[in-house]
Design a protein around this motif. Structure first.
Motif, mmCIF file in Angstrom:
data_model
loop_
_atom_site.group_PDB
_atom_site.id
_atom_site.type_symbol
_atom_site.label_atom_id
_atom_site.label_comp_id
_atom_site.label_asym_id
_atom_site.label_seq_id
_atom_site.Cartn_x
_atom_site.Cartn_y
_atom_site.Cartn_z
ATOM 1 N N GLY A 156 0.798 -1.214 0.000
ATOM 2 C CA GLY A 156 0.000 0.000 0.000
ATOM 3 C C GLY A 156 0.832 1.267 0.000
ATOM 4 N N LEU A 157 0.195 2.370 0.424
ATOM 5 C CA LEU A 157 0.838 3.676 0.347
ATOM 6 C C LEU A 157 1.486 4.126 1.646
ATOM 7 N N ASP A 158 0.969 3.674 2.791
ATOM 8 C CA ASP A 158 1.449 4.220 4.054
ATOM 9 C C ASP A 158 2.898 3.854 4.322
ATOM 10 N N SER A 159 3.232 2.570 4.219
ATOM 11 C CA SER A 159 4.621 2.163 4.449
ATOM 12 C C SER A 159 5.522 2.645 3.317
ATOM 13 N N THR A 166 5.187 5.525 1.807
ATOM 14 C CA THR A 166 5.450 6.915 2.159
ATOM 15 C C THR A 166 6.549 6.989 3.214
ATOM 16 N N GLN A 167 6.490 6.093 4.200
ATOM 17 C CA GLN A 167 7.544 6.036 5.215
ATOM 18 C C GLN A 167 8.893 5.682 4.589
ATOM 19 N N ALA A 168 8.869 4.725 3.654
ATOM 20 C CA ALA A 168 10.119 4.324 2.996
ATOM 21 C C ALA A 168 10.761 5.506 2.285
ATOM 22 N N VAL A 169 9.930 6.318 1.625
ATOM 23 C CA VAL A 169 10.449 7.505 0.934
ATOM 24 C C VAL A 169 11.124 8.434 1.934
ATOM 25 N N VAL A 178 17.828 1.017 7.656
ATOM 26 C CA VAL A 178 16.517 0.377 7.713
ATOM 27 C C VAL A 178 16.627 -1.116 7.446
ATOM 28 N N SER A 179 15.973 -1.895 8.308
ATOM 29 C CA SER A 179 15.773 -3.324 8.082
ATOM 30 C C SER A 179 14.290 -3.518 7.799
ATOM 31 N N SER A 180 13.963 -3.871 6.572
ATOM 32 C CA SER A 180 12.558 -3.954 6.175
ATOM 33 C C SER A 180 12.142 -5.406 5.956
ATOM 34 N N TYR A 181 10.843 -5.609 5.954
ATOM 35 C CA TYR A 181 10.331 -6.967 5.708
ATOM 36 C C TYR A 181 8.892 -6.870 5.218
ATOM 37 N N SER A 182 8.445 -7.936 4.603
ATOM 38 C CA SER A 182 7.038 -8.099 4.227
ATOM 39 C C SER A 182 6.607 -9.496 4.601
ATOM 40 N N SER A 200 9.064 1.495 12.895
ATOM 41 C CA SER A 200 8.307 2.611 12.346
ATOM 42 C C SER A 200 7.094 1.996 11.660
ATOM 43 N N LEU A 201 5.915 2.181 12.254
ATOM 44 C CA LEU A 201 4.702 1.499 11.806
ATOM 45 C C LEU A 201 3.790 2.461 11.055
ATOM 46 N N GLY A 202 3.133 1.957 10.035
ATOM 47 C CA GLY A 202 2.355 2.809 9.137
ATOM 48 C C GLY A 202 0.871 2.855 9.401
ATOM 49 N N HIS A 203 0.441 2.506 10.608
ATOM 50 C CA HIS A 203 -0.982 2.439 10.903
ATOM 51 C C HIS A 203 -1.648 3.811 10.871
#
Length: 462
Positions: free
Chosen positions: A116-119, A121-124, A133-137, A208-211
């Motif tokens: 989606g867009l929220d995470s 936007t955070q990534a940007v 950053v350590s990211s995951y899906s 950093s959560l995108g809720h």
């Protein structure tokens, strides 16, 4: 005397004692909880315990009883019409990046990436700020491979990345641990993050959560001048789960309360919604209701799974973001326009990655997600679902589908839900039979609420 100030959108609820109230179950509140999946307003399981409301300053006495509570923030709609859309996007970018920079400081960030867009936007923002950053899906086994989108975003930002597949039946080995983490204030079938709880500690320093970005930075898809009763009807449909309502109505009668439960709940929602002082736009008022009553009592509850392992930050919950929203014209918020433009400006390559909600289109092409442009993908998607059905691998779209359906899970589920002193056995049996013999999607919510309530009864109803 002790003082507690709550955030505009609290990430944790604070339960306090109320002097003079009986120390007994609040059965009306429990009926609402079953119908919706969360407690409304300041309700808890008990009459003598309440949750401090959002945006309030509270005074407690030396014994921990609530003495007074005053509101320091009210959601309003005061749009600054002098700001152009372009200037608004610039203002958002500066504010959002500042919030994230303040929240994460120089720590290594753990970033869940969705399609989606929220995470995104955070990534940007994190990429522009030069954060580590350590990211995951994660995706469901036999579900849509959402990790592909997350990986593409991470690669573009040069983030570390891991992809996880949520396996069947992880819930049963963790269920009592989860019940203690979220104290059973929300149903058990949503927090996929519980499957990974023992892995997070190795990934970084702070989440950093995108809720809630999808609520704040979007319209509510209703006409501007929709009247209040119609707004309440919209909210009612959003918060009430049909099988939960069915069970709650039967419990209401079993407990001997007067009138119809549906009327009671509708009037409560109406009273709370009417108290919000926003007249100019129904979208702003509905957003405010959801931010006051839904975010803290439903969304925030399962954030405890993350905070059990590492500190959490939630940029969209930030007080300054909430105040910012109150000044933005609804026309700028509609259809995720601010986030989309921000991503395009700051990182055009990320804007070209598929947007899950509009797949297979991206932030430049999503307006083509309509006939005839999306027909090839719709045909492909349908054929793929048919192929999986033939292979007896139906597409998994909901967490409960991994937890409730095989034989061993059925035994675990039955064993737990019948250990319940709050709901009569005949009602439990009816819900369980309906789930097994009728529409599982329809009845899954009621089963999940029985499961959650049974765990609460076992662990907390002393």
């Amino acid at each position: 005397m002790p003082k507690i100030t709550t955030s505009i959108i609290p990430e944790k609820q604070t339960v306090v004692a109320i002097k003079g109230e009986p120390e007994s179950l609040d059965l009306k509140a429990i009926c609402v909880y079953i119908a919706t999946g969360f407690f409304l307003d300041n309700d808890t399981f008990w009459k003598h315990k309440k949750v401090l409301r959002p945006g309030t300053e509270n005074v407690l006495d030396e014994n921990g009883y609530l003495v007074s509570s005053s509101q320091y923030f009210n959601w309003v709609y005061n749009p600054d019409e002098t700001l152009s859309f372009s200037d608004t996007v610039d203002a958002f970018g500066e504010l959002f990046e500042g919030v994230i920079n303040r929240q994460v400081e120089d720590k290594k960030v753990i970033l869940p990436l969705s399609g989606g867009l929220d995470s995104r936007t955070q990534a940007v923002a994190l990429h522009k700020l030069g954060k580590e950053v350590s990211s995951y899906s994660y995706s469901f086994k036999n579900g849509y491979p959402e990790g592909k989108i997350g990986k593409a975003i991470a690669n573009q930002c040069n983030f570390e990345f891991e992809e996880f597949i949520i396996q069947p039946n992880y819930l049963w080995s963790n269920i009592e641990r989860l019940a203690k983490i979220n104290e059973c204030y929300s149903e058990f079938t949503h927090p996929r993050q519980m499957a990974l709880i023992d892995h997070y500690s190795k990934m970084g320093d702070v989440f950093s959560l995108g809720h809630w970005g999808d609520v704040l930075f979007n319209d509510m898809e209703v006409p501007k001048h929709l009247d209040v009763v119609q707004q309440v009807e919209v909210l009612f449909k959003k918060v009430v789960k049909p099988s939960g309502m069915q069970l709650a109505q039967k419990l209401w009668k079993h407990y001997g309360f007067e009138g119809e439960f549906k009327d009671y709940l509708f009037q409560r929602v109406k009273m709370l919604h009417q108290a919000i002082d926003i007249e100019d736009d129904a979208n702003a008022r509905i957003r405010a209701f959801k931010s006051i009553y839904w975010a803290p009592r439903w969304t925030s509850i399962n954030l405890n799974v993350f905070s059990e392992v590492k500190p959490i930050t939630i940029p969209y919950y930030d007080n300054e973001i909430c105040k910012f929203i109150c000044k933005i014209p609804e026309s700028y918020l509609a259809k995720r326009a601010i986030q989309i433009e921000y991503i395009k400006r700051r990182n055009p390559a990320l804007a070209k990655i598929v947007w899950h909600q509009e797949k297979p289109f991206n932030l430049y092409t999503y307006n083509y997600n309509k006939s005839p442009y999306n027909l090839p993908y719709r045909v492909y998607s349908k054929l793929n679902r048919m192929r999986k059905a033939i292979m007896q691998k139906p597409l998994v779209q909901r967490n409960w589908e991994l937890q409730f359906l095989d034989d061993s899970s059925q035994l675990e589920l039955k064993d737990y839900i019948f250990q319940n002193s709050i709901v009569p056995k005949e009602l439990i049996s009816e819900v369980h039979n309906n789930f097994n013999q009728k529409d599982k999607v329809y009845h899954a919510h009621a089963v999940s609420m029985l499961l959650t309530l049974s765990l609460w009864d076992k662990l907390y109803n002393k």
